[in-house]
Design a protein around this motif. Structure first.
Motif, PDB file in Angstrom:
ATOM      1  N   TYR A  92      36.442   0.712  -0.898  1.00 56.04           N
ATOM      2  CA  TYR A  92      36.015  -0.683  -0.848  1.00 56.04           C
ATOM      3  C   TYR A  92      34.753  -0.815  -1.685  1.00 56.04           C
ATOM      4  CZ  TYR A  92      34.416  -5.168   1.027  1.00 56.04           C
ATOM      5  OH  TYR A  92      34.007  -6.473   1.152  1.00 56.04           O
ATOM      6  N   CYS A  93      34.711  -1.832  -2.526  1.00 52.59           N
ATOM      7  CA  CYS A  93      33.516  -2.070  -3.322  1.00 52.59           C
ATOM      8  C   CYS A  93      33.199  -3.553  -3.315  1.00 52.59           C
ATOM      9  CB  CYS A  93      33.715  -1.555  -4.749  1.00 52.59           C
ATOM     10  SG  CYS A  93      35.130  -2.244  -5.626  1.00 52.59           S
ATOM     11  N   SER A  94      31.923  -3.861  -3.371  1.00 50.87           N
ATOM     12  CA  SER A  94      31.544  -5.274  -3.259  1.00 50.87           C
ATOM     13  C   SER A  94      30.132  -5.509  -3.763  1.00 50.87           C
ATOM     14  CB  SER A  94      31.648  -5.719  -1.795  1.00 50.87           C
ATOM     15  OG  SER A  94      31.182  -7.042  -1.641  1.00 50.87           O
ATOM     16  N   PHE A  95      29.946  -6.653  -4.418  1.00 55.00           N
ATOM     17  CA  PHE A  95      28.602  -7.128  -4.768  1.00 55.00           C
ATOM     18  C   PHE A  95      28.023  -7.985  -3.636  1.00 55.00           C
ATOM     19  CE2 PHE A  95      29.908  -7.306  -9.544  1.00 55.00           C
ATOM     20  CZ  PHE A  95      29.498  -5.987  -9.738  1.00 55.00           C
ATOM     21  N   LEU A  96      28.795  -8.158  -2.563  1.00 61.72           N
ATOM     22  CA  LEU A  96      28.471  -9.182  -1.562  1.00 61.72           C
ATOM     23  C   LEU A  96      28.180  -8.608  -0.192  1.00 61.72           C
ATOM     24  CD1 LEU A  96      31.379 -11.584  -2.641  1.00 61.72           C
ATOM     25  CD2 LEU A  96      29.019 -11.637  -3.446  1.00 61.72           C
ATOM     26  N   SER A  97      27.886  -7.317  -0.123  1.00 61.09           N
ATOM     27  CA  SER A  97      27.585  -6.680   1.165  1.00 61.09           C
ATOM     28  C   SER A  97      26.334  -5.840   1.023  1.00 61.09           C
ATOM     29  CB  SER A  97      28.754  -5.778   1.601  1.00 61.09           C
ATOM     30  OG  SER A  97      29.866  -6.559   1.976  1.00 61.09           O
ATOM     31  N   ASN A  98      25.792  -5.438   2.161  1.00 64.25           N
ATOM     32  CA  ASN A  98      24.604  -4.588   2.127  1.00 64.25           C
ATOM     33  C   ASN A  98      24.912  -3.267   1.420  1.00 64.25           C
ATOM     34  OD1 ASN A  98      21.851  -4.036   2.878  1.00 64.25           O
ATOM     35  ND2 ASN A  98      22.647  -2.573   4.373  1.00 64.25           N
ATOM     36  N   ASP A 127      23.979  -9.374  15.070  1.00 64.90           N
ATOM     37  CA  ASP A 127      22.694  -9.912  14.651  1.00 64.90           C
ATOM     38  C   ASP A 127      22.806 -10.476  13.232  1.00 64.90           C
ATOM     39  OD1 ASP A 127      20.047 -10.207  13.664  1.00 64.90           O
ATOM     40  OD2 ASP A 127      19.337  -8.799  15.192  1.00 64.90           O
ATOM     41  N   ALA A 128      22.733 -11.788  13.142  1.00 59.64           N
ATOM     42  CA  ALA A 128      22.910 -12.451  11.840  1.00 59.64           C
ATOM     43  C   ALA A 128      21.851 -12.019  10.835  1.00 59.64           C
ATOM     44  CB  ALA A 128      22.871 -13.967  12.024  1.00 59.64           C
ATOM     45  N   HIS A 129      20.671 -11.657  11.323  1.00 59.06           N
ATOM     46  CA  HIS A 129      19.596 -11.276  10.397  1.00 59.06           C
ATOM     47  C   HIS A 129      19.712  -9.808   9.982  1.00 59.06           C
ATOM     48  CE1 HIS A 129      17.709 -15.103  10.949  1.00 59.06           C
ATOM     49  NE2 HIS A 129      17.780 -14.953  12.266  1.00 59.06           N
ATOM     50  N   ARG A 130      20.077  -8.947  10.911  1.00 51.54           N
ATOM     51  CA  ARG A 130      20.090  -7.515  10.592  1.00 51.54           C
ATOM     52  C   ARG A 130      21.421  -7.049  10.006  1.00 51.54           C
ATOM     53  NH1 ARG A 130      18.552  -3.857  15.323  1.00 51.54           N
ATOM     54  NH2 ARG A 130      19.666  -5.398  16.581  1.00 51.54           N
ATOM     55  N   PHE A 131      22.543  -7.655  10.464  1.00 50.25           N
ATOM     56  CA  PHE A 131      23.861  -7.198   9.976  1.00 50.25           C
ATOM     57  C   PHE A 131      24.587  -8.272   9.151  1.00 50.25           C
ATOM     58  CE2 PHE A 131      28.410  -6.241  10.317  1.00 50.25           C
ATOM     59  CZ  PHE A 131      28.406  -4.941   9.828  1.00 50.25           C
ATOM     60  N   GLY A 149      23.821  -5.737   6.550  1.00 47.32           N
ATOM     61  CA  GLY A 149      23.544  -4.454   7.182  1.00 47.32           C
ATOM     62  C   GLY A 149      24.744  -3.525   7.162  1.00 47.32           C
ATOM     63  N   THR A 150      24.478  -2.292   7.562  1.00 49.26           N
ATOM     64  CA  THR A 150      25.559  -1.306   7.684  1.00 49.26           C
ATOM     65  C   THR A 150      25.375  -0.529   8.977  1.00 49.26           C
ATOM     66  OG1 THR A 150      24.219   0.197   6.355  1.00 49.26           O
ATOM     67  CG2 THR A 150      26.002  -0.922   5.224  1.00 49.26           C
ATOM     68  N   LEU A 151      26.501  -0.097   9.527  1.00 53.21           N
ATOM     69  CA  LEU A 151      26.523   0.695  10.757  1.00 53.21           C
ATOM     70  C   LEU A 151      27.362   1.933  10.509  1.00 53.21           C
ATOM     71  CD1 LEU A 151      26.202   0.711  14.052  1.00 53.21           C
ATOM     72  CD2 LEU A 151      28.591   0.012  13.956  1.00 53.21           C
ATOM     73  N   HIS A 152      26.829   3.093  10.912  1.00 56.68           N
ATOM     74  CA  HIS A 152      27.601   4.329  10.822  1.00 56.68           C
ATOM     75  C   HIS A 152      27.538   5.077  12.137  1.00 56.68           C
ATOM     76  CE1 HIS A 152      26.930   3.888   6.370  1.00 56.68           C
ATOM     77  NE2 HIS A 152      28.192   4.255   6.384  1.00 56.68           N
ATOM     78  N   VAL A 153      28.693   5.566  12.574  1.00 56.49           N
ATOM     79  CA  VAL A 153      28.743   6.433  13.747  1.00 56.49           C
ATOM     80  C   VAL A 153      29.898   7.408  13.535  1.00 56.49           C
ATOM     81  CG1 VAL A 153      30.086   4.679  15.011  1.00 56.49           C
ATOM     82  CG2 VAL A 153      28.923   6.467  16.284  1.00 56.49           C
ATOM     83  N   HIS A 154      29.700   8.657  13.933  1.00 58.88           N
ATOM     84  CA  HIS A 154      30.682   9.697  13.628  1.00 58.88           C
ATOM     85  C   HIS A 154      31.272  10.343  14.873  1.00 58.88           C
ATOM     86  CE1 HIS A 154      28.212   9.455   9.900  1.00 58.88           C
ATOM     87  NE2 HIS A 154      29.425   9.296   9.429  1.00 58.88           N
ATOM     88  N   ASP A 155      30.973   9.784  16.011  1.00 55.81           N
ATOM     89  CA  ASP A 155      31.475  10.347  17.276  1.00 55.81           C
ATOM     90  C   ASP A 155      31.727   9.219  18.260  1.00 55.81           C
ATOM     91  OD1 ASP A 155      28.838   9.630  17.646  1.00 55.81           O
ATOM     92  OD2 ASP A 155      28.304  11.386  18.840  1.00 55.81           O
ATOM     93  N   PHE A 156      32.306   8.122  17.755  1.00 60.98           N
ATOM     94  CA  PHE A 156      32.324   6.906  18.575  1.00 60.98           C
ATOM     95  C   PHE A 156      33.207   7.009  19.809  1.00 60.98           C
ATOM     96  CE2 PHE A 156      36.235   4.268  17.913  1.00 60.98           C
ATOM     97  CZ  PHE A 156      36.843   4.911  16.850  1.00 60.98           C
ATOM     98  N   TYR A 203      23.685   4.995  13.358  1.00 64.91           N
ATOM     99  CA  TYR A 203      22.772   4.718  12.251  1.00 64.91           C
ATOM    100  C   TYR A 203      22.942   3.265  11.809  1.00 64.91           C
ATOM    101  CZ  TYR A 203      21.987   9.713  12.002  1.00 64.91           C
ATOM    102  OH  TYR A 203      21.641  10.996  12.315  1.00 64.91           O
ATOM    103  N   ALA A 204      21.824   2.599  11.676  1.00 67.52           N
ATOM    104  CA  ALA A 204      21.853   1.194  11.263  1.00 67.52           C
ATOM    105  C   ALA A 204      20.913   1.000  10.082  1.00 67.52           C
ATOM    106  CB  ALA A 204      21.415   0.296  12.421  1.00 67.52           C
ATOM    107  N   ALA A 205      21.322   0.136   9.171  1.00 65.05           N
ATOM    108  CA  ALA A 205      20.460  -0.203   8.031  1.00 65.05           C
ATOM    109  C   ALA A 205      20.574  -1.694   7.772  1.00 65.05           C
ATOM    110  CB  ALA A 205      20.890   0.577   6.788  1.00 65.05           C
ATOM    111  N   SER A 206      19.474  -2.278   7.336  1.00 60.87           N
ATOM    112  CA  SER A 206      19.446  -3.712   7.046  1.00 60.87           C
ATOM    113  C   SER A 206      18.781  -3.957   5.700  1.00 60.87           C
ATOM    114  CB  SER A 206      18.644  -4.465   8.114  1.00 60.87           C
ATOM    115  OG  SER A 206      19.315  -4.416   9.336  1.00 60.87           O
ATOM    116  N   GLU A 207      19.383  -4.833   4.934  1.00 60.67           N
ATOM    117  CA  GLU A 207      18.822  -5.230   3.631  1.00 60.67           C
ATOM    118  C   GLU A 207      18.302  -4.019   2.859  1.00 60.67           C
ATOM    119  OE1 GLU A 207      17.727  -9.705   3.818  1.00 60.67           O
ATOM    120  OE2 GLU A 207      16.431  -8.715   5.272  1.00 60.67           O
ATOM    121  N   SER A 208      19.156  -3.019   2.748  1.00 58.20           N
ATOM    122  CA  SER A 208      18.816  -1.778   2.043  1.00 58.20           C
ATOM    123  C   SER A 208      18.675  -2.070   0.550  1.00 58.20           C
ATOM    124  CB  SER A 208      19.932  -0.757   2.251  1.00 58.20           C
ATOM    125  OG  SER A 208      20.267  -0.665   3.617  1.00 58.20           O
ATOM    126  N   SER A 209      17.791  -1.318  -0.075  1.00 58.08           N
ATOM    127  CA  SER A 209      17.613  -1.527  -1.516  1.00 58.08           C
ATOM    128  C   SER A 209      17.086  -0.257  -2.171  1.00 58.08           C
ATOM    129  CB  SER A 209      16.640  -2.683  -1.767  1.00 58.08           C
ATOM    130  OG  SER A 209      15.372  -2.345  -1.237  1.00 58.08           O
TER     131      SER A 209
END
Lengths: 361, 361
Positions: free
Chosen positions: A240-246, B146-150, B258-265, B277-283
Motif C-alpha cells: 500500500y502506498c499513499s501521499f495521503l496518510s501518515n 483520536d481525530a488529532h493523533r490518528f 497517525g500509525t499503529l503497530h502491534v505484533h502480538d495482538f 507503538y503509536a506515531a502521529s504526524e511523523s516527519s
C-alpha cells in the motif's frame, strides 16, 4: 599502490533530492562533486553554494554543459521521470555513467531503451534506491536467506505512505501527469515493490492485481493505491502506498520458520544506526497465554549514511570500469527493470478495472 | 449491599482451549466453575482434576447432562464449529447463556439461527475472541479514534500465522472438513478480520476479494489464505492467515495523521503487560536522512489475563440479566455476525475463482 582517483560527479537538475545526494557524494570516500547544471545559471550557483560544493566546482546554466564537461565521469539524474529517457540517452552518448533517480522510467519498455543506451556505451547504470545499500539491508537479507532461522518466504506485506502537504499536492512533480506520471505508485510504490522483490530473491510474481479504490487526483495521477502479488509457489505479497496518510514504511515478512519486521526500511529513524526485529520458530507456552520468546532486536550501525554508501558503491563500479577495464555490473539495471515491470502491471490492473495482470518477463 | 453471587459455568467438551478458559473462569472474580461434561465420563473427570476445578464440581458423561443441571447459569462451548448450531440451540432451550468459541458458525446464516435461539430466550451470547477484552485493545482503540493523533483510517494490514506441527496438520479439528471446515480462515482469519472490523468501527467492507493461491489440504480445507477488503470511502485492508508459517500476529494501521503497530495482538508476548507503538504526524528532518521522532511505545499492564477479563465481562452481562432484569448486550453477537459475514465473503471469493464478492448486510 597509488590511491584510485575519485569519481567526479556532475548533477543535472537542482531537485530537492539532489541536496541529499550532493551531501552523499561529499561523504563518499571515492567520489567528488565536480559540476552542477540547471536550466538557470543563478539556480545552479545558489544550489552549489547552499549544498557544500567544493571550491572550483563547475556551475553550468544547462544540463548539456554538464554532459559536455570532459572531466565529469558520472552524472546523477534527479530530473522528473518523463525526462529520464532523453537525458540518460544524451549522457550515455557523452560516455557518462548514470546514477538515476527512481522511478527509473514511465514504463519498463522505456527503461529498456535507457538500459540499451548505457550498455551499448559500456556505462554503469544504477537507480537511486538508497536503502538497498544500508548494511541493515544486508543483515536482514542474511536472515531471510537462512533456511534454519527464516525458512521459505510465504507472505510479505509492505507499505510506504506519507502525508503530503497542500503545496506538494498542488505543485510537486509527483502529482503532475507530464512529469512523474506514476505518482505515488512510482514514488512510494517503487520502494514497496523493490522490498517485495528483494525478499523474493528478485523472482517476479506471476500475477498482480491492483486494489480497488485507488485515489487519483483531478489529473488522473495516483495519490494512493495498493496491490496483491502472487507467485506460482503460493507466496503472496501486498503493498500500500499513499501521499495521503501518515508516514509509514513497513516490511512484515513471514517465512515457514521465521518472521522479520522493520518499520523504517526506506529512511532509518536515525542516520547512524538502524534496527530490525527477527523471530524464529516462535511458540506459545503450554496454555497459550504468552509467547515463549519475543522477537529479537538487531541493531546495525553505520558511520556513513546509506545514500553515501550508494554513491560509494556506484563510484566503485565506475572506477572499476574506468581504471580496471571491468564490465558494468548488470545486477542494478536488472532489478530496476523488474521493479518497473511490477509497477507497470499494477498500473495496467488499475486501468483494466482491477483485473489480474500476468507479468511477462 | 450483598455481593452479587458468582455466575456458574458449565463447560461442554474438553478441547485444549477449554483448559485455558477453565483457568480464566477460576481467575474471573464474578465466575465459578460448576460443571464439565464430555462424551466420556473418564475424560471429564481427568479434565476436571487436571484443570483446577473446585471441590464439588459436577462431572458429567454427556453434554446434555451439563445443560440439564439447573445450577448452571452459562455454558462455555469449545466444540468444533460444525456442532455449534446444535448445541447452542439445545443450551438456549435450557436457558443457558452461551460463551461460544470462534469461528461462531460455518456461515453467517447459520449464526443467525444461533442468535435467534439465544435472543428468543433472553440469553447473552458472546464469542471467545479474548484479545477484545485486553485493556491494551481499549487503549489502541482510543488512539485510533483520536481525530488529532490518528485521523481517518486509510489502510490496515493484519496477519495471523503459526507453524502447525505434523500431528495438527493430520488430526486437528481445524483440518477436518466435517469439524472446523473453515480451517485457517475460520481459526486465524477470524482474528484478522475482527481486527480489521474493530479498527473500521465495525463498518462492513463493500467488496472482498480473496488472494490467489490459497493453500488447501487434500480434503479441501484452507491451510492458508489472504484477502483484500475495500470500502466505499477508499479505505483498504488486507490480511493473511496460515497454519504453515512461523507465528505472527500483526496489526499495521495507517491513518491520515497517525500509525499503529502491534505484533502480538491476539496473544500478548507477556501475560501481565502488553504494548503497542503509536506515531502521529511523523516527519523527516530537512534533508530526509532521518525521522524527527520515532513511534512511541505504550505499555499497558493487566493483573487479570485477557481471557479472564472476557469471562468476567460475559459473567457481568449474565448477572445483569439474572439479577437486574437487564436485556442481553446485542453488541457481541452483532460483531460476531459481521466477522462471519466477511469470512463467508472470503470463502465465496475463493470458490468463485478469486472474483470480487460484495458484502450484503
Amino acid at each position: 599502490m597509488a590511491e584510485t582517483p575519485k569519481i567526479r560527479f556532475g548533477i543535472i537538475g537542482c531537485a530537492d533530492i539532489a541536496r541529499k545526494v550532493s551531501r552523499a557524494i561529499n561523504l563518499a570516500p571515492n567520489a567528488t562533486l565536480h559540476a552542477v547544471g540547471s536550466r538557470s545559471l543563478d539556480k545552479a550557483r545558489a544550489f552549489a553554494a547552499a549544498n557544500g560544493f567544493p571550491e572550483g566546482t563547475k556551475v553550468y546554466g544547462s544540463y548539456e554543459a554538464v554532459l559536455d564537461d570532459p572531466d565529469v565521469d558520472a552524472v546523477y539524474v534527479p530530473l522528473p521521470t518523463s525526462l529520464h529517457l532523453r537525458w540518460v540517452s544524451l549522457a550515455a552518448r557523452k560516455k557518462k555513467h548514470v546514477l538515476l533517480e527512481k522511478p527509473v522510467a514511465l514504463s519498463a519498455s522505456e527503461f529498456e531503451e535507457i538500459i540499451e543506451a548505457c550498455e551499448s556505451n559500456g556505462l554503469q547504470l544504477m537507480d537511486g534506491t538508497m536503502w538497498m545499500h544500508h548494511p541493515r539491508t544486508a543483515a536482514m537479507k542474511e536472515f531471510l536467506s537462512d533456511a534454519h532461522r527464516f525458512g521459505r518466504l510465504t507472505s510479505i506485506q509492505t507499505c510506504f505512505t506519507f502525508a503530503a502537504d497542500a503545496d506538494f499536492l498542488e505543485n510537486d512533480i509527483r502529482v503532475k501527469p507530464d512529469l512523474d506520471a506514476l505518482g505515488s505508485l512510482g514514488d512510494e510504490g517503487w520502494y514497496c515493490v523493490r522490498a517485495i522483490l528483494w525478499a523474493a530473491n528478485y523472482e517476479l510474481p506471476k500475477t498482480v492485481i491492483a486494489t480497488r479504490k485507488p485515489d487519483l487526483n483531478k489529473a488522473g495521477v495516483i495519490m494512493s493505491c495498493g496491490a496483491t502479488l502472487t507467485w506460482e509457489d503460493g507466496k503472496i505479497a501486498t503493498f500500500y502506498c499513499s501521499f495521503l496518510s501518515n508516514l509509514a514504511m513497513d516490511i512484515a515478512a513471514v517465512g515457514t520458520k521465521g518472521t522479520l519486521h522493520v518499520h523504517d526500511f526506506i529512511i532509518p529513524y536515525e542516520e547512524k544506526e538502524a534496527s530490525f526485529y527477527a523471530a524464529s520458530e516462535s511458540s506459545f507456552d503450554d496454555l497459550v497465554t504468552k509467547w515463549v520468546s519475543q522477537p529479537s532486536k538487531h541493531v546495525i550501525k553505520t558511520e556513513i549514511p546509506q545514500e553515501a554508501l550508494m554513491v560509494s558503491e556506484f563510484a566503485r563500479l565506475v572506477a572499476d570500469i574506468k581504471f580496471n577495464n571491468s564490465k558494468p555490473e548488470k545486477k542494478w539495471p536488472i532489478i530496476s527493470r523488474k521493479t518497473q515491470l511490477v509497477l507497470d502491471a499494477v498500473k495496467a490492473s488499475i486501468e483494466k478495472g482491477f483485473e489480474p495482470v500476468d507479468i511477462q518477463e
